[in-house]
Design a protein around this motif. Sequence first.
Motif, PDB file in Angstrom:
ATOM      1  N   TRP A  21       0.829  -1.216   0.000  1.00 39.59           N
ATOM      2  CA  TRP A  21       0.000   0.000   0.000  1.00 39.59           C
ATOM      3  C   TRP A  21       0.858   1.259   0.000  1.00 39.59           C
ATOM      4  N   LEU A  22       1.964   1.217   0.733  1.00 40.71           N
ATOM      5  CA  LEU A  22       2.877   2.355   0.744  1.00 40.71           C
ATOM      6  C   LEU A  22       3.442   2.600  -0.649  1.00 40.71           C
ATOM      7  N   LEU A  23       3.752   1.536  -1.373  1.00 42.53           N
ATOM      8  CA  LEU A  23       4.241   1.687  -2.741  1.00 42.53           C
ATOM      9  C   LEU A  23       3.185   2.328  -3.638  1.00 42.53           C
ATOM     10  N   ILE A  24       1.951   1.887  -3.518  1.00 42.06           N
ATOM     11  CA  ILE A  24       0.876   2.436  -4.347  1.00 42.06           C
ATOM     12  C   ILE A  24       0.671   3.922  -4.047  1.00 42.06           C
ATOM     13  N   VAL A  25       0.598   4.259  -2.766  1.00 43.19           N
ATOM     14  CA  VAL A  25       0.367   5.647  -2.370  1.00 43.19           C
ATOM     15  C   VAL A  25       1.541   6.536  -2.768  1.00 43.19           C
ATOM     16  N   SER A  26       2.768   6.038  -2.578  1.00 42.58           N
ATOM     17  CA  SER A  26       3.929   6.870  -2.893  1.00 42.58           C
ATOM     18  C   SER A  26       4.095   7.075  -4.393  1.00 42.58           C
ATOM     19  N   VAL A  27       3.783   6.078  -5.206  1.00 44.39           N
ATOM     20  CA  VAL A  27       3.858   6.263  -6.660  1.00 44.39           C
ATOM     21  C   VAL A  27       2.807   7.275  -7.114  1.00 44.39           C
ATOM     22  N   ALA A  28       1.593   7.144  -6.583  1.00 45.31           N
ATOM     23  CA  ALA A  28       0.543   8.101  -6.941  1.00 45.31           C
ATOM     24  C   ALA A  28       0.903   9.509  -6.480  1.00 45.31           C
ATOM     25  N   GLY A  29       1.370   9.643  -5.252  1.00 42.28           N
ATOM     26  CA  GLY A  29       1.762  10.953  -4.736  1.00 42.28           C
ATOM     27  C   GLY A  29       2.923  11.552  -5.499  1.00 42.28           C
ATOM     28  N   PHE A  30       3.892  10.718  -5.857  1.00 46.04           N
ATOM     29  CA  PHE A  30       5.036  11.201  -6.626  1.00 46.04           C
ATOM     30  C   PHE A  30       4.591  11.681  -8.006  1.00 46.04           C
TER      31      PHE A  30
END
Length: 82
Positions: A21-30
């Motif tokens: 989930w952290l990967l998904i959120v960080s890619v979207a945020g980035f």
Amino acid sequence: MQTQQGNFNQAFTLLLSAANWLLIVSVAGFGIAVMASYPLAHTLSIPVQITAHISSLLFATLLKIGYVVRCLCQYNLGLEVR
């Protein structure tokens, strides 16, 4: 009653889910931060642009942390690390 190894496996499985989930959120945020920093910069105020640039650094750091935690969990669960 679960063994200690079973507790570790359960903890690593939960941590693997959180890392994903952290990967998904960080890619979207980035992605959003980069869009705000460069292509949309002419429509945004200077404080928003500064925030977007700083956010891109923070989201990139979270992406790296999420990936390392994911690899650690996969290794400890005996899964293929990729």
